[in-house]
Each structure stands twice: as C-alpha cells, then as structure tokens.
Design a protein around this motif. Sequence first.
Motif, PDB file in Angstrom:
ATOM      1  N   GLU A   1      -6.598  -0.284  -3.756  1.00  0.00           N
ATOM      2  CA  GLU A   1      -6.267   1.128  -3.630  1.00  0.00           C
ATOM      3  C   GLU A   1      -5.991   1.663  -5.030  1.00  0.00           C
ATOM      4  O   GLU A   1      -5.338   1.001  -5.834  1.00  0.00           O
ATOM      5  CB  GLU A   1      -5.019   1.225  -2.751  1.00  0.00           C
TER       6      GLU A   1
ATOM      7  N   GLN B   1       0.864  -1.187   0.000  1.00  0.00           N
ATOM      8  CA  GLN B   1       0.000   0.000   0.000  1.00  0.00           C
ATOM      9  C   GLN B   1       0.900   1.237   0.000  1.00  0.00           C
ATOM     10  O   GLN B   1       1.949   1.252   0.650  1.00  0.00           O
ATOM     11  CB  GLN B   1      -0.910  -0.036   1.240  1.00  0.00           C
TER      12      GLN B   1
ATOM     13  N   VAL C   1      -8.330   0.984  -0.134  1.00  0.00           N
ATOM     14  CA  VAL C   1      -7.341   0.484   0.813  1.00  0.00           C
ATOM     15  C   VAL C   1      -6.949  -0.928   0.377  1.00  0.00           C
ATOM     16  O   VAL C   1      -7.747  -1.641  -0.240  1.00  0.00           O
ATOM     17  CB  VAL C   1      -7.933   0.504   2.249  1.00  0.00           C
TER      18      VAL C   1
END
Lengths: 287, 275, 98
Positions: C29, A57, C22
């Motif tokens: 994401e 991420q 996310v």
Amino acid sequence: MSHQQDIARLLQGRSFIELSARERAHSLLDAGSCRELAGPFERLYSPWLSAQGIVTQADDGVVICKGLLDGQPAVIAAIEGSFQGGSLGEVGGAKLASALELAAADNRQGIPTRGVILFETGGVRLQEANLGLAAIAEIHAAIADLTRYQPVIGIIAGTVGCFGGMSIAAGLCSYLIVTREARLGLNGPQVIEQEAGVAEYDSRNRPFIWSLTGGEQRQACALADALLEDDSTLIRQQLLQFMARGLPEQPRHRRSRHYLERLLAMDSAAQADADSARQLFHSGEKP
Amino acid sequence: MSQPTISQRGRDWFHALCGSTPLQKGLPPSLLVADGELAGQPARYVAVVADPHNPFVRARHGEVGLLEGWALAAAIDAAVHADQQETDKRAIVAIIDVPSQAYGRREEAYGIHQALAAAAAAYASARLAGHPVIGLIVGKAMSGAFLAHGYQANRLLALDDAGVMVHAMGKQAAARITLRSVDELETLAASIAPMAYDIASYASLGLLWQLLKVNQPDQPTPADVQRVRSALADALHDIQADPQRGLQQRLHGEHRQATRKVRELLQGQWAENAG
Amino acid sequence: MEKLHLHYPAGAPAAQAVLVGVVASGDLEVLIAPAAAGSCHIVIHSAADGSAARWRAQLDRLFADGQAAAMQMEINDFGATPGVVSLRLAQALEELSA
C-alpha cells in the motif's frame, strides 16, 4: 476515484469481486455522494499487529463510506478481504460497530440512515483475539439496534467468504445478497477439520465445501435472499430493491420455533449433504 | 482432533442460583431455563450444559450447536413476549460455561451461524426491550459460543479463577492457525493483552463489570452462592439505574484506547456536511 | 519487520492525497500526502527483513533528483517483488499528477 470513473464502471457492468473494499463501496453508492469516514489518511493502524511485527494497513481493512442509495441516506461498511484475510481487530471492528450505531442514532433523530455491510472476512483477527471478539459482539448489538428502524443488507461476494463471528452478523442482517463465489459458514473448513477430523470435514475438497456453504446452496436453503452474477450493476440494483422493500416481515433469526421443530424431527444420525440441508429448510414450508 | 472434557460448572451454578425452581419444559436437555428471582424481582436463568445424548453428536460436550442456538432464541424471545405489556421486565441471567461452538458437517450444512445469530439477536432484543441482561461467566466463554450465549448482556461478571477463560479460539487451534507453537503463543500472549488466556488479562480490556473471587468455583459453598447472588443483584440495580441499553459500559478499558479514538473520530466526522 | 525512513529534496507541495494498493500477500500500500515545499519524506514498513538496501536503491532512482512534488509518503509492504513495487509507485505518482 472520480465520479466519472464511478459512472463509467456502472455502465460497463464490471465484476464486483475484483474490486477492492473501497471501490465496492464507491460502486454501490449514488454517484458523487460517497464520503469516506475515518479513512486511511487518519492512519488508524492496528496497535496490536505492529506490536507483533506484522505490517499494518492504514485503514485496518475496514472502509466506512457514508452517502446516498437511491437518494436515501446510507452507510456502507466494507471489509477488505485481502488484508489479513478480512479479519476484524480492534480498529476495524470499532469502525464497523460505531458506523452502525451512528446510523441507528440517526434514525432516532428522524434521519432514515440505512446500513450495508460488505462481508469478506474470516471473523476475529486472532492476533487481537479478545478485542476482535468484543468488537464483533458490539457489531451484533448495533445490527440488532439498527434493524429496529431500517433494513441492514449484507453482501457476500467472495472470494474470502464470511465466517466466524461475522457469519453471525450476516445472520442478523435483514437481507443477504450472495454470488456463486461466496461462502457463508460459522467455522472455517480448516478449523472444523482440525477439531473434528478429515472424515467429518475435508477442508481441501472444494466441491464438498461449496456444496454445503457456497452462495448457491445458501440461497437454495433460504439462508440468503438473492443469488447474483458477479456484476456490480446487478448487485447495486438488488441492493436498491431490498432497501425499497423495507424491513422483512419475519427475519430469519426470528423463526426459532420453526427451525427447532424441524431439527428435532430430522434424522440427525445421518451425515449431512446438500440435499438433506435443502430438505430441512424447505420442509414444513407453505407450498 | 481434540476430545474436550466435560465441565459441570454451568450446571452446578445454575442449580445453586435457581434452587428448586422447576425447569422450563419443551426445550432440549442441553438448555436449562428456569424462572426464579433476583433481589426480589423476577429473573429468568439460562444455562447451556452438556447433554451426552444430544442428537447432534458434535454438540455433546456443552458446545453451543444448532439446537442450543435456536432453543436459546426461543427461550429468550418467550420471556420478551411474555413481558411485552409489563413496565418492569424480568431480568435474564445467562450462566456461561461454554467450551466452544459445535464444529461439524451437519452444523455447517444446517446453518449453525443462523442458529447462533438467532440467539444473539434474542439476547440483544431483550436488552433493547428493557430486560436487564446479565452474563455470569463461571467457566469457559469461547468464541461463537459466547457470542450466542451471554456476550449481548448489559453487564458481564466473571469468577476470578484459573478455570475461567474468555477467548476467540482455544490455544492449540490458535497456534495451528497462526503457524506458531503453543509456547510461542503463550510468550506472545504475555505481552499482548487481548491474546492472553487468563481472566485477569481479559479484565484489563474493560469488558467485565466485575470479577468475583469465590472459594470453590467448582462446587460453590453457600457463602460463594451468596457472594455471587449479591453481585448479580448489584449488577441488576446498576442496569436499572442506567438510562442506556447498549454496550457502552464496556468501552472504558485501559487496553481499548484505539477503540475510543476510532469511535470519537467517526462520530466527529459523521455529521459533517450532513443533509 | 523492516522500518526505514528516507528523505529527499523535492519541489512544490503535492496537489492531493493519493492511496494505491493493499497490504495483501505480495502486494503493498502506498499513501501520499502533501508536505511543505522542498521535502519528500518516505516511511517504509516492510515484511521483508534485510530489504533496506533494495528499497533505498529503488527509491533513489525515483526521488534523488529532487524533481518530485513535496510529499509525505508511506509504504506498507507485505512482501511485494521489486516489479510490483515499481508498478505501485508508478501508479501512485501517476494518480498524484492526474
């Protein structure tokens, strides 16, 4: 997210738990004051997860927002519980430690920056094991440093809770805010069951787990300072109150003689339950 | 369920370094504390050791449990308090051989996280107050136990030996939690330095100040003790010559590039539009 | 893990950067950053092995006509269903034009 949205959310009294880490940080800081540092567009991906074929991420699950709380300078470090269980690796850990260190450095230069940590974490990210552990030691060091000047306030809203080395970080905070959805404990239920057996700790028995480590119990044992409904506005109000109160006279972690005496005096042969824990923490207290 | 074996290393090295210095009284038997000397200066030596009669049954193999966490805090805080008026604060030497934190129902119910926080806070406060804090890893330094006992030191030293290990979780447990076999975990650890279990890989992270080769890590010879004592003295002098009291010295490892990048970036952005 | 690069023609540079979603189980994401006029470059990291054809088809539908803003898009996918992917992409493009 626009400032108008920030304000609208505050007026609605929305759930805090449902918010992402970034939204949580925005919802707490004074409207219009929030500035994210080392944000997702810096693309600070975990080098260790990608090396193991795990999707990363862009913020590594830690959001650092600088801004104002009731007009006072503050930094909020928010952990995103839905990315890798809120685990801390090298990048996210370095962000958190560094942000708190910079807040302490501010204070040495006369800028009274406060620290807020939004815990939603299982602790060390096992795929980055020793670098996660090292970063957590540095986070502990930074909290110990910053709390010489300003309160550091921890919020555990749920639903991940706060475990592992980060539960120790929570134990270093000046004040802790929890909800009923929060859990706070050193070891995750699964790990305890594996190490000690199901008779010792049944990780699938949710009422049992919550009765020992849930937010309500932790607050009743004075291991947390405020138990709140899941409401962004209430949480922000409580945060501002603790900020205004300043450093606690005697932080929990400074009461070693007291707790040592109580633990040595208690019947440690008997298995623990919620009541015995409340008795332990309230015995010897001034009425 | 695992049955940990009991290590004597922490106890042996504690006695080897402290000699006949009397133990501090009023502490649980699982905590050894003595005020000796290091390089002619006062030093408090601290070790967590196995107590087979520990009133908390899940902490009988040398684990850092409720009593150990709070007692560590009390022992370190007492040294800080005693030296409050001194310019030269006594050194604190943590002798580290801790297989894990204690896993149990009593531990969670009675707030073991808070006990460990107290210990970590006490070490960090001692360091910030100017006490030179040295961590000497002679055996295992695992996870929460290490965070509570030693990881806050100004300098970390470790014996270069297969019995010395720093990690976030034991191999078996880590394999179960990450849904891998122990073999898979070992293969992965061979290419991912922070996951490795050997002390050389750990050293590559830059967290250790020194790795020390001794002949008999289990039953140290007089030469071994001399070697370690002199390394501890070097560490003491290095700390005393260093104006910084934080953990900055650990940030330079070859495998901490991402850490340095993040820190630089954050620092650069911190003061932008300040005020 | 699947890694995929896609290029499309595009219009003027995107007006702003956008982040939605996310990297959570069943989610993804999406990051959008402005790029030089005419270019839309998409990088996809997906936990779903063998999903390249599906990604190509889904993104072709959105970007093949070259009408989108010029952007650098990054998608980090943790096993989102095509439905969730559509939703997140729509959300990202909506925020982009907001």
